[in-house]
Design an enzyme around this catalytic site. Sequence first.
Site, PDB file in Angstrom:
ATOM      1  N   THR A 152      -4.385   1.812 -12.892  1.00  0.00           N
ATOM      2  CA  THR A 152      -5.417   0.785 -12.751  1.00  0.00           C
ATOM      3  C   THR A 152      -6.758   1.250 -13.298  1.00  0.00           C
ATOM      4  OG1 THR A 152      -4.266   0.158 -10.721  1.00  0.00           O
ATOM      5  CG2 THR A 152      -6.386  -0.876 -11.112  1.00  0.00           C
ATOM      6  N   LYS A 174      -7.540   1.941  -4.688  1.00  0.00           N
ATOM      7  CA  LYS A 174      -7.461   2.198  -6.140  1.00  0.00           C
ATOM      8  C   LYS A 174      -8.125   1.087  -6.937  1.00  0.00           C
ATOM      9  CE  LYS A 174      -4.011  -0.869  -7.209  1.00  0.00           C
ATOM     10  NZ  LYS A 174      -3.875  -1.773  -8.374  1.00  0.00           N
ATOM     11  N   GLY A 202       3.070  -0.133  -6.076  1.00  0.00           N
ATOM     12  CA  GLY A 202       3.212   0.935  -7.055  1.00  0.00           C
ATOM     13  C   GLY A 202       2.495   0.617  -8.347  1.00  0.00           C
TER      14      GLY A 202
END
Length: 332
Positions: A249, A192, A137
Amino acid sequence: MKVAVLGAGAWGTALAGHLATAHDTVLWARDTALIDTLRTTHENARYLAGVLLPDSLRYETSLDAALGHAVDDAALVVVATPVAGLRGLLRAMRDAGKVPAHFVWLCKGFEADTQLLPHQVVAAELPAHRSNGVLSGPSFAREVGEGLPVALTVASASAACRERTLAAFHHRAMRIYTGDDIVGVEVGGAVKNVLAIATGISDGLGLGLNARAALITRGLAEMSRLGVTLGGRAETFMGLTGLGDLILTATGDLSRNRTVGMQLAKGRTLDDVLGGLGHVAEGVRCAQAVLAIARAHAIDMPITQAVCAVLFEGVAPRDAVSALLRRDAKAE
């Protein structure tokens, strides 16, 4: 509850500190000097400087002892190694004859040489084990270490594993959600990081907030295409471990992968950037694996391709951006 955290990097240390506020927790690392310092100072100055750990947290350099601490059915083991260290640690647990009843891993990415996701590595090394899963997460270790609010997801096919993880982590400022889409959660966590390098390049070049928003949105489309093809569910990529982790991120100043992109945009070499980082940047490690898997499945991932061109083919960041902008128009 007894919990063992295997790995004393920034994330393992932060989570061990959180766990120790409510449970009988042991933090393990091979590095004797690091563990000796932790016992003395209650601070991981190497990876999480300035964050004081609870006095109740205990430390181990013996893997046997750490696994023995959390061997019973009511306990939980948290594997806090990078993807590159996962297989070796699983083998060490198996060889020691102390495979825990329930464990979760934290690593995000594909194994570089096999292009396997973490759950596939676990299945290869511990094929009979069933109560395991991934905890992931949008989360920076420093903020968790400082006790700031965070929401994570545990994905597992085992209800028992989900229950143990929830019982261990869901307290104070940490909220845990549960699910069973392991593939979706892992693909989101891997891709990601690659996309964060792209947004770092964009921000480093001064291309503006419009460009950042476009990269995040189109990057999410790339992530979703790959994840659904590999067996994940589309809705997972709109949740914490997809869109949530991508936003954090790609935009957060504490992001190592974003930092890599920004430094590359300033003209530094990849070796120079990584040498000064001091931590693992998983996006660099798994970018080629992501692109190879995409090509094997005929999945269009132009942002990932552009990142790989900058990282490994000597393409200048601004030229990679120009190539993306020259792509033919298409339906969204």
